[in-house]
Design a protein around this motif. Structure first.
Motif, PDB file in Angstrom:
ATOM      1  N   ASP A 192     -72.133 -21.635 158.709  1.00  0.00           N
ATOM      2  CA  ASP A 192     -72.119 -22.205 157.365  1.00  0.00           C
ATOM      3  C   ASP A 192     -71.716 -21.148 156.344  1.00  0.00           C
ATOM      4  N   LEU A 193     -70.571 -21.346 155.705  1.00  0.00           N
ATOM      5  CA  LEU A 193     -70.051 -20.397 154.714  1.00  0.00           C
ATOM      6  C   LEU A 193     -69.892 -21.043 153.342  1.00  0.00           C
ATOM      7  N   ARG A 194     -70.719 -22.037 153.054  1.00  0.00           N
ATOM      8  CA  ARG A 194     -70.560 -22.734 151.769  1.00  0.00           C
ATOM      9  C   ARG A 194     -70.794 -21.812 150.572  1.00  0.00           C
ATOM     10  N   THR A 195     -71.614 -20.784 150.721  1.00  0.00           N
ATOM     11  CA  THR A 195     -71.827 -19.891 149.580  1.00  0.00           C
ATOM     12  C   THR A 195     -70.553 -19.143 149.215  1.00  0.00           C
ATOM     13  N   ARG A 196     -69.662 -18.975 150.182  1.00  0.00           N
ATOM     14  CA  ARG A 196     -68.371 -18.333 149.880  1.00  0.00           C
ATOM     15  C   ARG A 196     -67.421 -19.291 149.172  1.00  0.00           C
ATOM     16  N   TYR A 197     -67.617 -20.594 149.402  1.00  0.00           N
ATOM     17  CA  TYR A 197     -66.714 -21.614 148.857  1.00  0.00           C
ATOM     18  C   TYR A 197     -67.571 -22.632 148.108  1.00  0.00           C
ATOM     19  N   PRO A 198     -68.067 -22.274 146.914  1.00  0.00           N
ATOM     20  CA  PRO A 198     -69.067 -23.104 146.219  1.00  0.00           C
ATOM     21  C   PRO A 198     -68.550 -24.478 145.812  1.00  0.00           C
TER      22      PRO A 198
END
Length: 560
Positions: A117-123
Motif C-alpha cells: 500500500d503506497l497511498r501516502t505517496r499518491y494522496p
C-alpha cells in the motif's frame, strides 16, 4: 525427474468467479496448495470506493463466504490456501478469517502479507499499490501458516511463493522461479487454461470447465492439468492461449524474476496434461510496478436508436442538434460512435436498427447530467423519425483512471505478518538487472507460392486479447509448422493495422515467440486511460483477438 511434485491449484481468476470452485478443487482430487486470484486493475478501484464508505472494508468478501463452507475441508485434507483477496486491507481480512476459524472450531494458522500500500505517496489516489513478489508468501508458509492472504502481489506470486517455500528456493534461483512464474501465469485466470474463452472452444465440452492445477517440480518444470472428471480440456493450445494473455515480449518482468517466454517449451503429456519446461530466468528489474487508481471524473452515455432508411442522415441530424445543445454547457469531452447493426429489408425491427452512441465526460457530475438528461430528452419529439433511446440518460457515474508508475524495491516495506503477530521483513531483491531487449528471432522459411483463398484468419489461427492499463495485448498462435511459416511473414505490424483500423494511428509492436508458434502484439493507447475509464466499446479488449480472427486475408489453401 524423481520426487513428488508440488500440486498447486487455482479456484478463482477474478473477484466474482465461480463460487463453488473452492469446494470443487478441494474435493476433486489431491492438492497441496490452493490459490485464488481476486484482484485486477478495476477491482482495486472498486475496493477503494468500498473503503471510502467503510474503513473496515477493502477486501474480497466472497472469499470469506467460500471459507465458511470450505475452511474445515481444507484443514482435513491438509491443503494450504494462498489468496490475494486481501485487496486494500489484508490485515482486516486475516482478522476476519481468524474469527471465522474460531467460530467454526477449525485450528488454522492465518498470516498475511503487507507493504504494497503506497497511498501516502499518491494522496489523490483511491488505491496505489506496488506489485509484490512471492517471498512474503514464502516467509509466511515457512513459519507454519496454513492460510495466507495478501494485498496486491503479482498474480504469479501466488505460485512462486508456495514453490519457493516448499523447494527452498532463494532469490538467485532464477530459472526455477521463472518456471514457477510461467506456471502461475497459466493458472491465474482459472478456467481460461481449461477451455474457457478459448478460440477453438468447439473442440471440447466447455459448458462448465474445471479449474486448473500445476504439478510443479523442484527444477521449475511443471505439468498443467485439472482434476479427473471435470469439464473443459487442457492441451497445448489452451496453455498457449493463456501464456500469451496480457503479456508482451519475450521478457516477462516481475518482482521475483524476469521470465524468458521465448524459452518455454510445451508438449502434450497425455489427455488433459501439458508439460511446461525449458524456462529460463534472469534477475528481476530494479523497480516495482505500482498501480495507481484515481477518480477521473464523471461519465454519461446515451444510445440513440436509428431505424430503417437514411441511417447516416438521421445520425447527422441528431448529432448536429445535440452539438448545438451541448455548446450551452460544454462537457470536457464528447465522443460519438455510429454502430451499424442494421441490415436492409430486415425481418425484425431490432435488426433494422443502428445505434448512435454519445459519451460525455467531465469533472463535474452536474455538467454531465445536464448535458445528457436535458439535451437528449428535449429532442424526443423534435428530431429524426422513430426517435428513441435504449435507456433514459442518467446524471453521470464516476469513472476511474489507471496509471502505472515504478519505484525502487526498497521503497516498500514488504512484510510477512504471522499468526502470533510477529512481523518478518522480506528483503528487497539484491540482484537486479534491466531486462535485455532480445534481438528479433530468425523467422522460418516462408511457404512456397501456391493458390490462396480469401478467408477469415481464425480458420488457421487462435487469438486471445486483454488489457494492461491503456494498452491492449493480442496474442495470435497457430498449431502447425507450415501455418507458422505463413503467419510469421504475413501478420506484420502493418498488416495488423490494416485488419484493425482503429490501431492505425497508434504504436503497434510485434513480438515473435517461435517456440509457441505465436506472435504477440501490443497496441499502445487503444484503451485510453484504462478499463475503468470505459474508453471504447470493449473497454478491456477482451474480444479484440476474436475481431482479428474474423478479418479476411489471403490464406494458402494448403492450410485450409
Amino acid at each position: 525427474m524423481t520426487g513428488r511434485p508440488l500440486r498447486i491449484g487455482n479456484a478463482s481468476g477474478f473477484y466474482g468467479d465461480r463460487f463453488d470452485a473452492m469446494r470443487e478443487m478441494l474435493t476433486g482430487g489431491e492438492l497441496d496448495v490452493l490459490t485464488g486470484d481476486y484482484l485486477a486493475e478495476l477491482t482495486m478501484l472498486i475496493l477503494g470506493r468500498d473503503r471510502l464508505k467503510d474503513p473496515g472494508a477493502g477486501y474480497a468478501r466472497t472469499f470469506l463466504r467460500q471459507l465458511e463452507e470450505c475452511l474445515g475441508l481444507a484443514h482435513e485434507r491438509g491443503v494450504r490456501i494462498v489468496a490475494n483477496a486481501g485487496g486494500l486491507n489484508p490485515a482486516g481480512l486475516a482478522d476476519a478469517v481468524r474469527k471465522l476459524a474460531d467460530r467454526l472450531g477449525v485450528p488454522v494458522r492465518v498470516a498475511h502479507v503487507e507493504g504494497d500500500d503506497l497511498r501516502t505517496r499518491y494522496p489523490d489516489s483511491l488505491a496505489a499499490h506496488a506489485y509484490l513478489g512471492g517471498f512474503g508468501i514464502a516467509a509466511c508458509l515457512r513459519e507454519g501458516a496454513d492460510l495466507v492472504v495478501t494485498g496486491r502481489v503479482t498474480d504469479a506470486a501466488l505460485v512462486t511463493g508456495p514453490a519457493a517455500a516448499h523447494f527452498g528456493w532463494g532469490p538467485g534461483d532464477h530459472d526455477r522461479l521463472a518456471g514457477a512464474v510461467v506456471a502461475g501465469h497459466v493458472l491465474e485466470c482459472g478456467a481460461q487454461a481449461t477451455g474457457g474463452n478459448y478460440a477453438f472452444f468447439a473442440e471440447g465440452d466447455v459448458r462448465r470447465p474445471g479449474f486448473p492445477l500445476a504439478e510443479l517440480r523442484e527444477d521449475g518444470s511443471c505439468v498443467i492439468t485439472k482434476h479427473p472428471g471435470t469439464g473443459g480440456f487442457v492441451d497445448v493450445g489452451t496453455v498457449t492461449a493463456q501464456l500469451l494473455y496480457e503479456t508482451a515480449g519475450a521478457r516477462y518482468a516481475g518482482p521475483d524474476v524476469t521470465a524468458r517466454l521465448d524459452t518455454v517449451r510445451l508438449t502434450q503429456d497425455g489427455p488433459d496434461r501439458v508439460r511446461v519446461e525449458g524456462v529460463r530466468g534472469q534477475a528481476p528489474p530494479a523497480t516495482l510496478k505500482v498501480g495507481v487508481n484515481r477518480l477521473g471524473g464523471f461519465r454519461g452515455e446515451v444510445a440513440f436508436v436509428l431505424t430503417g432508411l437514411d441511417i447516416e442522415a438521421k445520425a447527422a441530424l441528431v448529432r448536429e442538434q445535440m452539438t448545438e445543445a451541448l455548446a450551452r454547457t460544454p462537457p470536457a469531452e464528447t465522443r460519438w460512435d455510429l454502430v451499424r447493426t442494421d441490415r436492409p429489408d430486415a425481418p425484425t425491427e431490432e435488426t433494422a436498427s443502428a445505434l448512435l452512441r454519445l459519451v460525455v465526460r467531465d469533472p463535474d457530475q452536474e455538467t454531465v447530467g445536464r448535458a445528457l438528461s436535458g439535451a437528449a430528452v428535449e429532442l424526443a419529439l423534435a428530431s429524426y423519425p422513430g426517435f428513441h433511446v435504449l435507456a433514459p440518460p442518467g446524471k453521470g457515474s464516476p469513472y476511474g483512471v489507471f496509471d502505472d508508475v515504478y519505484v525502487p524495491h526498497g521503497a516498500v516495506d514488504h512484510m510477512a505478518v504471522l499468526q502470533d503477530g510477529r512481523r518478518v521483513p522480506v528483503p528487497p531483491a539484491h540482484d537486479t538487472a534491466v531486462p535485455d531487449d532480445p534481438p528479433e528471432p530468425p523467422l522460418p522459411r516462408p511457404l512456397p507460392p501456391g493458390p490462396t483463398r480469401h478467408a477469415p484468419l481464425g480458420l488457421v489461427a487462435g487469438a486471445r486479447s486483454g488489457d494492461k492499463g491503456g494498452n491492449a495485448n493480442v496474442g495470435v498462435w497457430v498449431r502447425t509448422d507450415d501455418a507458422w511459416r505463413w503467419l510469421a511473414h504475413e501478420l506484420t505490424a502493418d498488416r495488423f493495422r490494416e485488419l484493425i483500423p482503429e490501431s492505425g494511428p497508434l504504436k503497434v509492436t510485434r513480438h515473435p515467440l517461435p517456440n509457441l508458434r505465436a506472435l504477440n502484439f501490443v497496441v499502445e493507447g487503444i484503451l485510453g486511460e484504462g478499463v475503468a475509464a470505459q474508453h471504447r466499446f470493449d473497454p478491456q479488449a477482451k474480444a479484440l483477438g476474436e475481431w482479428l480472427r474474423s478479418r479476411h486475408l489471403d490464406i494458402p489453401e494448403i492450410l485450409l
